[in-house]
Enzyme design. Sequence first.
Site, PDB file in Angstrom:
ATOM      1  N   TYR A 144      -0.965   0.285   4.764  1.00 25.81           N
ATOM      2  CA  TYR A 144      -1.228   1.121   5.927  1.00 25.81           C
ATOM      3  C   TYR A 144      -2.414   0.616   6.741  1.00 25.81           C
ATOM      4  O   TYR A 144      -2.492   0.874   7.940  1.00 25.81           O
ATOM      5  CB  TYR A 144      -1.529   2.566   5.506  1.00 25.81           C
ATOM      6  CG  TYR A 144      -0.313   3.409   5.249  1.00 25.81           C
ATOM      7  CD1 TYR A 144       0.560   3.102   4.213  1.00 25.81           C
ATOM      8  CD2 TYR A 144      -0.032   4.517   6.038  1.00 25.81           C
ATOM      9  CE1 TYR A 144       1.667   3.886   3.962  1.00 25.81           C
ATOM     10  CE2 TYR A 144       1.078   5.309   5.789  1.00 25.81           C
ATOM     11  CZ  TYR A 144       1.918   4.985   4.748  1.00 25.81           C
ATOM     12  OH  TYR A 144       3.023   5.759   4.516  1.00 25.81           O
ATOM     13  N   LYS A 193       3.759  -2.281  -8.981  1.00 24.54           N
ATOM     14  CA  LYS A 193       4.830  -3.282  -9.004  1.00 24.54           C
ATOM     15  C   LYS A 193       4.200  -4.570  -9.538  1.00 24.54           C
ATOM     16  O   LYS A 193       4.200  -5.625  -8.886  1.00 24.54           O
ATOM     17  CB  LYS A 193       5.402  -3.454  -7.579  1.00 24.54           C
ATOM     18  CG  LYS A 193       6.635  -4.316  -7.480  1.00 24.54           C
ATOM     19  CD  LYS A 193       7.890  -3.677  -8.064  1.00 24.54           C
ATOM     20  CE  LYS A 193       9.068  -4.643  -8.022  1.00 24.54           C
ATOM     21  NZ  LYS A 193      10.245  -4.143  -8.767  1.00 24.54           N
ATOM     22  N   ASP A 225       9.921   1.072  -9.112  1.00 25.72           N
ATOM     23  CA  ASP A 225      11.372   1.291  -9.030  1.00 25.72           C
ATOM     24  C   ASP A 225      11.847   2.156 -10.198  1.00 25.72           C
ATOM     25  O   ASP A 225      12.650   3.078 -10.031  1.00 25.72           O
ATOM     26  CB  ASP A 225      12.146  -0.039  -8.944  1.00 25.72           C
ATOM     27  CG  ASP A 225      11.693  -1.090  -9.943  1.00 25.72           C
ATOM     28  OD1 ASP A 225      10.690  -0.858 -10.655  1.00 25.72           O
ATOM     29  OD2 ASP A 225      12.334  -2.156 -10.021  1.00 25.72           O
ATOM     30  N   ASP A 249       3.531   7.463  -0.684  1.00 31.33           N
ATOM     31  CA  ASP A 249       4.240   8.062   0.449  1.00 31.33           C
ATOM     32  C   ASP A 249       5.703   8.282   0.077  1.00 31.33           C
ATOM     33  O   ASP A 249       6.264   9.360   0.277  1.00 31.33           O
ATOM     34  CB  ASP A 249       4.127   7.135   1.668  1.00 31.33           C
ATOM     35  CG  ASP A 249       4.887   7.684   2.866  1.00 31.33           C
ATOM     36  OD1 ASP A 249       4.746   8.884   3.159  1.00 31.33           O
ATOM     37  OD2 ASP A 249       5.632   6.915   3.504  1.00 31.33           O
ATOM     38  N   ASP A 253       7.786  12.086  -1.227  1.00 31.56           N
ATOM     39  CA  ASP A 253       8.955  12.712  -0.583  1.00 31.56           C
ATOM     40  C   ASP A 253      10.038  12.984  -1.624  1.00 31.56           C
ATOM     41  O   ASP A 253      10.679  14.031  -1.616  1.00 31.56           O
ATOM     42  CB  ASP A 253       9.548  11.805   0.510  1.00 31.56           C
ATOM     43  CG  ASP A 253       8.979  12.129   1.903  1.00 31.56           C
ATOM     44  OD1 ASP A 253       7.848  12.650   1.973  1.00 31.56           O
ATOM     45  OD2 ASP A 253       9.664  11.860   2.909  1.00 31.56           O
TER      46      ASP A 253
HETATM   47  C1  IPM Z   1       2.739  11.450   5.029  1.00 29.84           C
HETATM   48  C2  IPM Z   1       3.383  10.961   6.280  1.00 29.84           C
HETATM   49  C3  IPM Z   1       2.449   9.955   6.972  1.00 29.84           C
HETATM   50  C4  IPM Z   1       2.222   8.816   5.992  1.00 29.84           C
HETATM   51  C5  IPM Z   1       2.951   9.444   8.325  1.00 29.84           C
HETATM   52  C6  IPM Z   1       3.147  10.586   9.293  1.00 29.84           C
HETATM   53  C7  IPM Z   1       2.043   8.405   8.897  1.00 29.84           C
HETATM   54  O1  IPM Z   1       4.629  10.409   6.008  1.00 29.84           O
HETATM   55  O2  IPM Z   1       1.634  12.040   5.114  1.00 29.84           O
HETATM   56  O3  IPM Z   1       3.314  11.259   3.959  1.00 29.84           O
HETATM   57  O4  IPM Z   1       3.051   7.905   5.905  1.00 29.84           O
HETATM   58  O5  IPM Z   1       1.199   8.840   5.302  1.00 29.84           O
HETATM   59 MG    MG Z   2       5.260  10.631   3.978  1.00 25.57          MG
END
Ligand code: IPM
Ligand code: MG
Length: 367
Positions: A144, A193, A225, A249, A253
């Site tokens: 990032y 990884k 993975d 990240d 999710d």
């Molecule tokens: C998160 C989001 C952010 C990230 C984006 C919006 C830049 O996906 O906070 O997980 O990737 O960190």
């Molecule tokens: Mg995210």
Amino acid sequence: MKITCIAGDGIGPEIVREARKVLEKIATVYGHEFEFNDILMGGCSIDAYGVPLTDEAIAAAKEADAVLMGSIGGNTSTSPWYKLEPSLRPEAGLLKLRKSLNLFANLRPAYLYPVLKDACPLKESTGDKGFDMLIMRELTGGLYFGDRKTVERDGELVAIDTLEYKESEIRRIAIKAFDVARKRRKSVISVDKANVLDSSRLWRKVVEGVAKDYPDVTLEHMLVDNCAMQLVKNPSQFDVVLTENMFGDILSDEASMITGSIGMLPSASLNDTSFGLYEPSHGSAPDIAGQNIANPIATILSAAMMLRYSFNLDKEADAIEKAVELVLEDGYRTVDLMSSGHGDELKNTSCSEMGDLIAGRITDCKN
Ligand code: IPM
Ligand code: MG
């Protein structure tokens, strides 16, 4: 306590409104005073000032004791914000804020509420077993924040993103993970990884060094993975998951979805002081913005994390978490949680009703 609010874009304003409602109720019931002020970030700041985050907004955030955020960004295929150069797009504002406030530790707890086990998309036996993990994501390093560029080489475009980690960056996030593991089930699974990446090999080495100071906490390494697979196969094996920025990240999710909905996962981004930025782990959901159907629970639970981590108000945080549980137990669900098969017993609830219901339960949950 001074709280800077960033409503942001998409569903952001709706969900932050509900979290504020709950905080205001906490203030009344427990006799606190919260002073709120608002700043713009993301697309709304681009529209107003031409940049996703102004220096004044950063200064206002630094002034506060904590920041409560909704979500930023729009539809990446259709919104004009994504025609701008990358450093002027909505997400650049969030990354700049994380970096300027040195918020290197991102805590994302993923807990399956027993009452939501039918909304868990995994096998019934997995839902019955439940899970309670905390993803400790490094937030100010890695891909990032490494150098990036697109150049022309031998007649074609080449894009370069740099993945870099310093020992000190790995050490400080590992310490956070082991500290929090001590207050939980005393297990850290560090995800990397290391079979391919140098940054991961250094990650492993540094994490092992930190682990020596925590003989009471067990450490295991897992390849990313495999971790993605284990999360859907056997999520109850995880307590604290320690990982770098990009892996965190993606895995967070995945972890949020198995709790029933991405709308359930709060997060805290911390530095080495009590200051923190609190935001749901999900995005701005532009497709459902303005319809009052978004799930505000991740933001409300982020406000609870703010009380716990920045203000040391554990009882008040417990009250919010309990209130959320009671409202879910009463069958209230925003549309994302209306799992198939049980529709009859569940009450489809709007975003603002959900906020009202949770705020309305705070007095019952006072401890
Ligand atoms: C998160 C989001 C952010 C990230 C984006 C919006 C830049 O996906 O906070 O997980 O990737 O960190
Ligand atoms: Mg995210």
